[in-house]
Each structure stands twice: as C-alpha cells, then as structure tokens.
Design an enzyme around this catalytic site. Structure first.
Site, mmCIF file in Angstrom:
data_model
loop_
_atom_site.group_PDB
_atom_site.id
_atom_site.type_symbol
_atom_site.label_atom_id
_atom_site.label_comp_id
_atom_site.label_asym_id
_atom_site.label_seq_id
_atom_site.Cartn_x
_atom_site.Cartn_y
_atom_site.Cartn_z
ATOM 1 N N LYS A 34 33.659 37.816 -13.131
ATOM 2 C CA LYS A 34 32.413 38.582 -13.087
ATOM 3 C C LYS A 34 32.755 40.045 -13.234
ATOM 4 C CE LYS A 34 27.929 37.741 -12.182
ATOM 5 N NZ LYS A 34 27.153 36.509 -12.287
HETATM 6 P P1 NAD Z 1 16.855 40.551 -13.443
HETATM 7 O O1 NAD Z 1 17.411 41.910 -13.501
HETATM 8 O O2 NAD Z 1 16.261 39.965 -14.670
HETATM 9 O O3 NAD Z 1 15.756 40.459 -12.271
HETATM 10 C C1 NAD Z 1 15.991 40.899 -10.971
HETATM 11 C C2 NAD Z 1 14.654 40.922 -10.236
HETATM 12 O O4 NAD Z 1 14.888 41.209 -8.875
HETATM 13 C C3 NAD Z 1 13.676 41.958 -10.754
HETATM 14 O O5 NAD Z 1 12.422 41.350 -10.866
HETATM 15 C C4 NAD Z 1 13.653 43.026 -9.654
HETATM 16 O O6 NAD Z 1 12.397 43.651 -9.527
HETATM 17 C C5 NAD Z 1 13.956 42.191 -8.434
HETATM 18 N N1 NAD Z 1 14.579 42.963 -7.371
HETATM 19 C C6 NAD Z 1 15.672 43.762 -7.451
HETATM 20 N N2 NAD Z 1 15.927 44.315 -6.255
HETATM 21 C C7 NAD Z 1 14.989 43.855 -5.412
HETATM 22 C C8 NAD Z 1 14.713 44.063 -4.050
HETATM 23 N N3 NAD Z 1 15.474 44.863 -3.313
HETATM 24 N N4 NAD Z 1 13.662 43.440 -3.498
HETATM 25 C C9 NAD Z 1 12.891 42.618 -4.241
HETATM 26 N N5 NAD Z 1 13.094 42.366 -5.534
HETATM 27 C C10 NAD Z 1 14.128 42.984 -6.112
HETATM 28 O O7 NAD Z 1 18.057 39.634 -12.899
HETATM 29 P P2 NAD Z 1 18.243 38.074 -13.080
HETATM 30 O O8 NAD Z 1 19.082 37.833 -14.284
HETATM 31 O O9 NAD Z 1 16.948 37.383 -12.930
HETATM 32 O O10 NAD Z 1 19.194 37.739 -11.821
HETATM 33 C C11 NAD Z 1 18.668 37.564 -10.509
HETATM 34 C C12 NAD Z 1 19.721 36.887 -9.629
HETATM 35 O O11 NAD Z 1 20.115 35.645 -10.221
HETATM 36 C C13 NAD Z 1 21.027 37.676 -9.439
HETATM 37 O O12 NAD Z 1 21.539 37.404 -8.162
HETATM 38 C C14 NAD Z 1 21.941 37.075 -10.494
HETATM 39 O O13 NAD Z 1 23.317 37.245 -10.181
HETATM 40 C C15 NAD Z 1 21.524 35.615 -10.402
HETATM 41 N N6 NAD Z 1 21.854 34.822 -11.593
HETATM 42 C C16 NAD Z 1 21.386 35.161 -12.817
HETATM 43 C C17 NAD Z 1 21.689 34.372 -13.917
HETATM 44 C C18 NAD Z 1 21.145 34.655 -15.284
HETATM 45 O O14 NAD Z 1 21.317 33.798 -16.169
HETATM 46 N N7 NAD Z 1 20.473 35.763 -15.527
HETATM 47 C C19 NAD Z 1 22.518 33.240 -13.754
HETATM 48 C C20 NAD Z 1 22.969 32.912 -12.474
HETATM 49 C C21 NAD Z 1 22.627 33.709 -11.394
#
Ligand code: NAD
Length: 475
Positions: A108
């Site tokens: 990562k």
């Molecule tokens: P993203 O940036 O698309 O979305 C993040 C969301 O979280 C946004 O809507 C933002 O407004 C919200 N957010 C951020 N800080 C916040 C807070 N303090 N309180 C409330 N809401 C908050 O990110 P994503 O790709 O959807 O990833 C989200 C999570 O999923 C992360 O932990 C990431 O590591 C995990 N993840 C993502 C993927 C992927 O394919 N994108 C795969 C596995 C795991």
C-alpha cells in the site's frame, strides 16, 4: 501496560488484531514477528514547481509481504497519509489477499496531499512524478508491485501511472498490467469501479444466506428487512448503498459524508441522494430529512446494520458503547479500532471484518491483471459458441416436448456470458467461499466458544501465508 492504556493508532490496532488470531497458531519463535513486520518501506520526496513556487511532496510505498508476487494494494492521496498508514494498510492487503485466495502479496502507499487543493493539470504532474520515483526504485511494475485506486485516487491516476510505467519500460509487453482500476478504454476491467461496493453487497448476501449467522447476530428477517446506515458516500459507500437499496430492497436510513450526514427512519432514495450530491456538492438541504453537520453523530443512530465505508478509526472507544446496530460491516479499512472491536464484541454486536468485506476491489483487480497479461477480454473465444450450444439445447427440448419455451427462458439459456457477467460471477463465488470458510473456522478452532469473524479471517489468512513461506518453517 494496562488494558485501558492501549494505544489506538491504526497500525497498533491491526497488530493487536493479528496477535489475537496468532494465539490459535503454533509457530516457531520469531515467526510471529516476521508475519507482522513489513518487508520494506520506501519514502520519496520530490519538488514540483507551479504557481510561481516550488512545493515538495512526500509519499510512501510499503511492501508488507512479498511471499507472492506481484504485491498489490492501493495508492491513497490524503493529508493524513504517512508511513504508519502505509504499513497498516499494506498488512491488511496481505491478509485480505490470502483470505480470498488471490495470489498476491500485500502492499500500500500514498502521497501526503489534499487533492482538492490542486487542479487536474497539477494533479497529473504530481502523479506522474510520484509514479516515476516509485518505478525507478522497482516499487511499481506488473511483475512486482501493482497499485490500484484508494481514497483520493481514481481511474484517472491509474491511467497516468500506467502510462508513466510504459514510457519507462516500452519493451515490457505487459506494461498495461502495471496498475489496475484503470478506465475500461485503457485496459481496465468492466465492473472494477463498482467492485468493492458490489463485494460489500455479496458479503451481506452470503451472511444472510447462512440463517444461523443472522440469528446469532440478533437480526430478524432477510437482508431486505434491514435498516442500514452508511458512513462514507464515495466509491465504496455509494455503490454499496445503491446495490443494497435497488437489488436487495434494504432500507438505507442514514448516509454520512465528511461534511455532514442525513437520516430518515423511513428510508432514503439512494439514487435521489446521489443526484442531489452531484448537483449541490453537499448533503445539506436534502429535503424532508434530518441533517447533521457533524455527520458522525449518526453512527450512533438507530439501525440494524452499520456500514463504515470512509476512513480508519471511525468507531473508537468513545462512540463504540453507543452504537445501536446489531451488525457492523467494515467496508472501509480499519474502521474499528482494536478497543472499539472489543467493546462491540462485549456488547454482543457482530462485526464482519474489513479483510473480508472490502476484498471485492482486489478480487476484480486480480481479474483485470490476468486479463491484461492475457491481452484478451474474458469470454471472447467462447461467447458465440456458448450461444449456439444454448440455442441447440432449447430447440432439442422444444422438439422433444412439442412445446415452445417462453421467450424469457429462451433468452436466458441462449445468451452467452458477457465479461461483466463473468466478473460478477467470479466475485460472488469468491465472497461466498470466503464466508463459508470463515463460518466453519469460527466453530471448529475455538475449543468450545465461537470465534469472532475477524479472528477467524486472520487465522485462515495466516495459515495460508505460513504454508506459502518456506522461510518460516523449521528445517
Ligand atoms: P472515496 O475517497 O471515494 O470516499 C471516501 C468517503 O468518505 C467520502 O464520501 C468522504 O466524504 C467520506 N469521509 C471521509 N472522511 C470522513 C469523515 N471523517 N467522516 C465521514 N465521512 C468521511 O474513498 P473509497 O475509495 O470509497 O474508500 C473508502 C474506504 O474503503 C477506505 O478505507 C479505503 O481504504 C477502503 N477501500 C477502498 C477500495 C476501493 O476500491 N476504492 C477497496 C478496498 C477498500
């Protein structure tokens, strides 16, 4: 150190959770440390000149375990990014890949940056330079280390990084496999964008298919009867909300974003919320619902299932005693601290762990990587052949029974699978198999008492990793 004084950092939480699972494993001295420590971490700093000044950016890439190559994991762009985050997230990737049988090691990385402060042209320069730093040091390549999107990055960044790799290694016929999560037109995979959210849906479907699991968690009825709050309405959270609402008819009662949350006990129209957010940029002012500027107070609202899909540490020692959900589904990485996990378990709340729930992203990334290496779309060779075979079967049945098949049945038998059908089928199968394995291990391994799902998941993953690492065996 007293139990109350346990630190709540992301890395220490992951470490304590792994330790808990290791209690059920017999390992030689030192192997426990080897399984937790990162193989390598690189930090890079580089200057970029724009807006009449020079700015220095710092980024990291951690390789937790290279017992399988390539190692795999996202790139995060966030102001909070640092080495500890890279290490914690890389470790989760190792265990996730092992749990769902994806033949990758864990990695990562990310940049400390607030992407909202830069225009697309600036982001492209920063990303291409960051990619160059990592490529030159062997931290990005189709054979060794393959990034994907995470918080703050998307298909766009993956395309820039893949192109930068191609520019440095034009002789590598597999350059297109240097990243996953690319746009479909640039070698990306249909279904990758939605994959993590789709995997959350499949995880919940697998959970409810096992009636004993839902009963143990104190949930009545099926998935469609549940009231759900989702924190994080980005890639993962918005797809999960849409699929659970539209396909499973679950009631999404709360949606929380970084700048506020909304709650309606009668259920939200997810599509309408998405449209509103796209137009106005905020959930504030969405009609007929309760709005909370500090949206995270809604984590403690009444619901059956809570899906944290934002960032790590959302559920911690202060709010864990107030969570009302019966089931917490970790779509984000590390949303429950170790202490929160303990508090929730003591209160009888079931947790489906991150290493299982959000594995959909890396599963479909694996499909994309394999497709890139094969240089051919899945189903290209067999689709028309399958169609004609289906046609023969329907005709034969009609001839034998003297009846014609209804049009919908004919359609579904004759239709050859498209790539997206195969991707969803592969993802669904993976999530079902991993759930079945976790469910079995929880009962078998624990000398009488039933293990929690996270410990079971880590136990399965650790065993597979130990089997794959000759350096951890006593000769
Ligand atoms: P993203 O940036 O698309 O979305 C993040 C969301 O979280 C946004 O809507 C933002 O407004 C919200 N957010 C951020 N800080 C916040 C807070 N303090 N309180 C409330 N809401 C908050 O990110 P994503 O790709 O959807 O990833 C989200 C999570 O999923 C992360 O932990 C990431 O590591 C995990 N993840 C993502 C993927 C992927 O394919 N994108 C795969 C596995 C795991």
């Amino acid at each position: 150190m007293s139990e109350e004084a346990l630190p709540e950092t992301f890395l220490s939480s992951v470490s304590h959770m792994v330790d808990r699972a290791m209690r059920y494993l017999e390992l030689p001295d030192g192997a426990r440390h080897a399984l937790k420590a990162c193989d390598s971490v690189i930090q890079v700093s580089f200057p970029i000149s724009f807006r009449d000044r020079v700015e220095v950016f710092t980024g990291w890439r951690a390789v937790h375990s290279a017992h399988r190559l390539p190692v795999k994991g996202g790139l995060r762009y966030a102001p909070t990014m640092d080495q500890e985050h890279a290490e914690a997230l890389a470790a989760l990737m190792t265990f996730k890949c092992a749990l769902v049988d994806i033949p990758f090691g864990g990695s990562k990385g990310g940049l400390r940056i607030d992407p909202r402060q830069y225009n697309p042209w600036e982001m492209e320069r920063i990303t291409r330079r960051f990619a160059r730093e990592l490529i030159q040091r062997g931290y990005i390549s189709p054979a060794q280390n393959v990034p994907a999107p995470d918080v703050g990055t998307s298909q766009r960044e993956m395309a820039w990084i893949m192109e930068t790799y191609r520019d440095h290694h034009p002789e590598d016929v597999n350059h297109i496999a240097a990243t996953t999560g690319k746009p479909v037109e640039m070698g990306g995979m249909r279904g990758r964008l939605e994959a993590t959210g789709r995997g959350v849906q499949y995880a919940l479907q697998a959970f409810f298919r096992e009636t004993q699991a839902a009963r143990e968690a104190g949930l009545q009825g099926n998935l469609g009867d549940q009231r759900i709050i989702i924190q994080g309405f980005g890639n993962v959270g918005s797809h999960a909300a849409r699929f659970l609402h539209e396909d499973d008819h679950a009631k999404i009662v709360g949606i929380i974003n970084v700048d506020g949350g909304i709650y309606d006990p009668n259920g939200l129209d997810v599509h309408a919320v998405e449209e509103y957010l796209r137009r106005s940029g905020s959930l504030e002012g969405y009609p007929g619902v309760r709005f909370e500027r500090h949206g995270n107070v809604l984590l403690e609202e009444e619901c059956d299932i809570l899906i944290p899909a934002a960032l790590e540490g959302a559920i911690h020692r202060e709010n864990a005693p107030n969570i009302q959900a019966r089931l917490v589904v970790e779509a984000a990485n590390g949303p429950c601290t170790f202490e929160a996990d303990r508090i929730l378990q003591d209160r009888g709340i079931t947790i489906l762990p991150d290493v299982y729930v959000n594995a959909g992203g890396v599963v479909v990334s694996y499909f994309e990587w394999v497709r890139n290496l094969s240089h051919m779309r899945f189903g290209r060779m067999e689709r028309r052949y399958d169609q004609s075979q289906g046609q023969h079967i329907v005709t034969a049945i009609e001839m034998m029974t003297n009846q014609s098949a209804p049009e919908w049945l004919r359609e579904s038998i004759v239709r050859g699978a498209e790539e997206i059908d195969l991707v969803r089928s592969g993802l669904d199968d993976t999530m079902r198999e991993a759930f079945r394995e976790m469910h079995e291990v929880r009962e078998v391994e624990s000398n009488g008492h039933v293990l929690d799902y996270r410990t079971a998941a880590y136990l399965i993953a650790l065993r597979k990793i130990v089997r794959a690492r000759s350096d951890l065996k006593l000769i």
